[in-house]
Design a protein around this motif. Structure first.
Motif, mmCIF file in Angstrom:
data_model
loop_
_atom_site.group_PDB
_atom_site.id
_atom_site.type_symbol
_atom_site.label_atom_id
_atom_site.label_comp_id
_atom_site.label_asym_id
_atom_site.label_seq_id
_atom_site.Cartn_x
_atom_site.Cartn_y
_atom_site.Cartn_z
ATOM 1 N N UNK A 129 0.811 -1.213 0.000
ATOM 2 C CA UNK A 129 0.000 0.000 0.000
ATOM 3 C C UNK A 129 0.848 1.268 0.000
ATOM 4 N N UNK A 130 1.918 1.260 0.795
ATOM 5 C CA UNK A 130 2.716 2.470 0.990
ATOM 6 C C UNK A 130 3.875 2.600 0.006
ATOM 7 N N UNK A 131 4.508 1.468 -0.278
ATOM 8 C CA UNK A 131 5.768 1.505 -1.015
ATOM 9 C C UNK A 131 5.695 2.199 -2.349
ATOM 10 N N UNK A 132 4.693 1.852 -3.142
ATOM 11 C CA UNK A 132 4.628 2.388 -4.501
ATOM 12 C C UNK A 132 4.389 3.897 -4.509
ATOM 13 N N UNK A 133 3.828 4.435 -3.427
ATOM 14 C CA UNK A 133 3.550 5.865 -3.354
ATOM 15 C C UNK A 133 4.701 6.639 -2.707
ATOM 16 N N UNK A 134 5.224 6.101 -1.612
ATOM 17 C CA UNK A 134 6.204 6.854 -0.825
ATOM 18 C C UNK A 134 7.638 6.708 -1.321
ATOM 19 N N UNK A 135 7.959 5.568 -1.908
ATOM 20 C CA UNK A 135 9.354 5.347 -2.314
ATOM 21 C C UNK A 135 9.858 6.358 -3.343
ATOM 22 N N UNK A 136 9.111 6.642 -4.405
ATOM 23 C CA UNK A 136 9.611 7.653 -5.351
ATOM 24 C C UNK A 136 9.867 9.000 -4.690
ATOM 25 N N UNK A 137 8.994 9.382 -3.750
ATOM 26 C CA UNK A 137 9.164 10.658 -3.046
ATOM 27 C C UNK A 137 10.431 10.613 -2.197
ATOM 28 N N UNK A 138 10.632 9.504 -1.492
ATOM 29 C CA UNK A 138 11.809 9.360 -0.640
ATOM 30 C C UNK A 138 13.096 9.413 -1.452
ATOM 31 N N UNK A 139 13.098 8.758 -2.595
ATOM 32 C CA UNK A 139 14.288 8.749 -3.454
ATOM 33 C C UNK A 139 14.614 10.149 -3.955
ATOM 34 N N UNK A 140 13.582 10.915 -4.298
ATOM 35 C CA UNK A 140 13.813 12.253 -4.848
ATOM 36 C C UNK A 140 14.390 13.214 -3.804
ATOM 37 N N UNK A 141 14.131 12.958 -2.516
ATOM 38 C CA UNK A 141 14.695 13.849 -1.483
ATOM 39 C C UNK A 141 16.012 13.296 -0.941
ATOM 40 N N UNK A 142 16.489 12.178 -1.514
ATOM 41 C CA UNK A 142 17.824 11.696 -1.168
ATOM 42 C C UNK A 142 17.907 10.498 -0.243
ATOM 43 N N UNK A 143 16.771 9.865 0.103
ATOM 44 C CA UNK A 143 16.825 8.665 0.944
ATOM 45 C C UNK A 143 17.018 7.446 0.038
ATOM 46 N N UNK A 144 18.106 6.692 0.206
ATOM 47 C CA UNK A 144 18.330 5.501 -0.627
ATOM 48 C C UNK A 144 17.216 4.473 -0.440
ATOM 49 N N UNK A 145 17.001 3.657 -1.463
ATOM 50 C CA UNK A 145 15.953 2.635 -1.406
ATOM 51 C C UNK A 145 16.168 1.694 -0.223
ATOM 52 N N UNK A 146 17.433 1.385 0.083
ATOM 53 C CA UNK A 146 17.723 0.497 1.207
ATOM 54 C C UNK A 146 17.338 1.149 2.536
ATOM 55 N N UNK A 147 17.518 2.453 2.642
ATOM 56 C CA UNK A 147 17.108 3.170 3.846
ATOM 57 C C UNK A 147 15.603 3.128 4.038
ATOM 58 N N UNK A 148 14.866 3.295 2.933
ATOM 59 C CA UNK A 148 13.406 3.208 3.008
ATOM 60 C C UNK A 148 12.977 1.799 3.392
#
Length: 465
Positions: A129-148
């Motif tokens: 539910x969350x991943x597909x929405x929040x991950x792109x936003x997190x990546x764009x502000x500099x949080x690596x995928x592994x951190x998310x």
């Protein structure tokens, strides 16, 4: 007056040891549990036929005890699928994406959202539910995928699942095995879950920030492209207005359920039934609205997918739960045979005997429950072995004369943190897949924070027993 130990007690104890040994070897325990139930029945009744039918009856007994939990999890997964397919999840989460401005914001907001959603939807569906929405936003502000992935994993499969305060699947298993009410386990687990959660997430965050400064963890253009493509492929059969309507309605109804639980003192099966009934009606409403003429068939399709998930998760749990139910009231229900004179249940009898044989203090008891919890989690299920933790907590509390709820909660917490999806690589696959990272690397990142958290939480538990 205490019951004298008989061959029935010794066989039960032997199979507890065998089950622990099999778990250490990371093998499945089903065969050992079934043979254990058969031998208990054979010894108690001296009838081959009754022992054989008792094996089947014990599984029915376990399923009966767990059915409400299995069904509500299945229904919740069904709802999470339809929310993802219709785009409702995107509308529901989008207000929080505006709060994510830095990698630090991304880590904690994703984690806290994951925890809250996981309380209602369970972690694996919540990640979808969350991943597909929040991950792109997190990546764009500099949080690596592994951190998310670390944030979603520790807050969801760790904090939320180890407490499981809304669906109450985990405390149901451990409380039944310990022979105490579910609410006692829930109350005892609150301080332990808080301590474990704070220690692990803060430690993981510090390590993540250190590696980001060193350039070991970075956001790549490949990551951004991967998640942009995922977003572009998504289709939403609902209009924007209807998606907004359901995005507001669903959390309101679930919050009202929680309020109802508090006002009407609903716990255990009653609380589960309230959540389940609400979600079924939400699922039907979304399906009929989104798919029109095909809505009737879609309701069934989503329910089937949810049931497949629920029974896949609990399939390994049922045989081991059946065995540990034999340590208490389940034995008489299944075999129709009373226990030896003055017996208070097989586990209680063993605990009383232990109290007379060897001195057991709180330090030994809490450390043992943590170790047992870790061992039960090695199979990667998190749930299949926590009945063992409840049973051993019951045994130790009979010796100590107190602390059964805290010991049970500690064993539950350790088992789920290790096996529920934070340390065992094959249990990390949902989070790793959604975040497009390596499951073994995610497990390695979680290792030190989780071990440190378990040590601190065990020390705290020593003062609470």
């Amino acid at each position: 007056m205490y019951a004298a130990l008989t061959s029935l007690h010794w066989v039960y104890l032997l199979f507890i040891i065998l089950i622990i040994g099999v778990m250490v070897l990371r093998r499945d325990t089903t065969l050992v549990c079934i043979i254990g139930i058969f031998l208990l029945g054979l010894i108690a009744t001296s009838s081959l036929t009754t022992a054989l039918t008792g094996v089947f009856s014990s599984l029915i007994y376990a399923i009966t005890q767990l059915l409400g939990t299995i069904l509500v999890i299945s229904i919740i997964v069904s709802l999470s699928h339809i929310m993802t397919h219709t785009g409702i999840n995107e509308v529901m989460i989008s207000p929080f994406t505006r709060l994510i401005k830095t990698p630090n914001h991304a880590f904690w907001i994703i984690g806290l959202l994951m925890m809250v959603v996981s309380f209602f939807f369970w972690p694996s569906p919540a990640i979808a539910l969350l991943g597909v929405v929040l991950l792109p936003v997190a990546l764009r502000v500099g949080l690596p995928a592994l951190g998310a992935a670390i944030a979603m994993n520790l807050f969801g499969h760790g904090i939320a699942l180890s407490g499981d305060y809304v669906i109450q699947g985990a405390p149901k298993l451990t409380a039944d095995a310990a022979g105490i009410p579910v609410d006692q386990v829930i109350q005892a687990s609150i301080p332990l879950v808080i301590v474990m959660g704070l220690v692990t997430t803060i430690t993981a965050f510090i390590f993540m920030k250190r590696d980001m400064k060193r350039g070991i963890l970075t956001v790549t253009s490949t990551d951004l492209q991967h998640f942009d493509e995922q977003m572009n492929q998504r289709k939403a059969p609902l209009s924007k207005g209807l998606r907004l309507f359901f995005a507001v309605l669903i959390p309101i109804l679930l919050i009202l359920d929680v309020v109802g639980m508090i006002i009407f003192h609903l716990q255990g099966g009653d609380a589960t039934a309230l959540i389940g009934g609400t979600i079924i009606f939400i699922l039907m409403a979304i399906s009929l609205t989104a798919y029109k003429n095909k809505g009737l068939e879609k309701i069934t399709d989503y329910l089937i997918n949810g049931f497949q998930f629920g029974f896949k998760v609990f399939g390994p749990v049922i045989p081991i739960a059946a065995f540990f139910y034999m340590g208490d009231a389940g034995f008489i229900d299944v075999f129709g045979k009373t226990l030896p004179a003055h017996s208070q249940g097989i586990v209680n009898d063993l605990g009383n005997a232990l109290a007379h044989i060897a001195p057991v203090n709180t330090e030994v008891a809490t450390a043992t429950l943590t170790v047992v919890g870790v061992i039960t989690g090695l199979d990667g299920s998190g749930f299949s072995g926590i009945s063992l933790a409840g049973s051993i907590a019951h045994l130790f509390s009979a010796t100590l004369g107190e602390g059964i709820a805290t010991l049970t909660a500690l064993g539950q917490l350790a088992g789920i943190w290790v096996g529920g999806g934070t340390l065992v690589p094959w249990a990390l696959i949902p989070a790793a897949a959604i975040c497009n990272v390596d499951a073994f690397e995610l497990a390695r990142r979680n290792l030190i924070p989780v071990i440190f958290g378990l040590i601190v939480t065990t020390i705290v538990a020593m003062f609470l027993v």
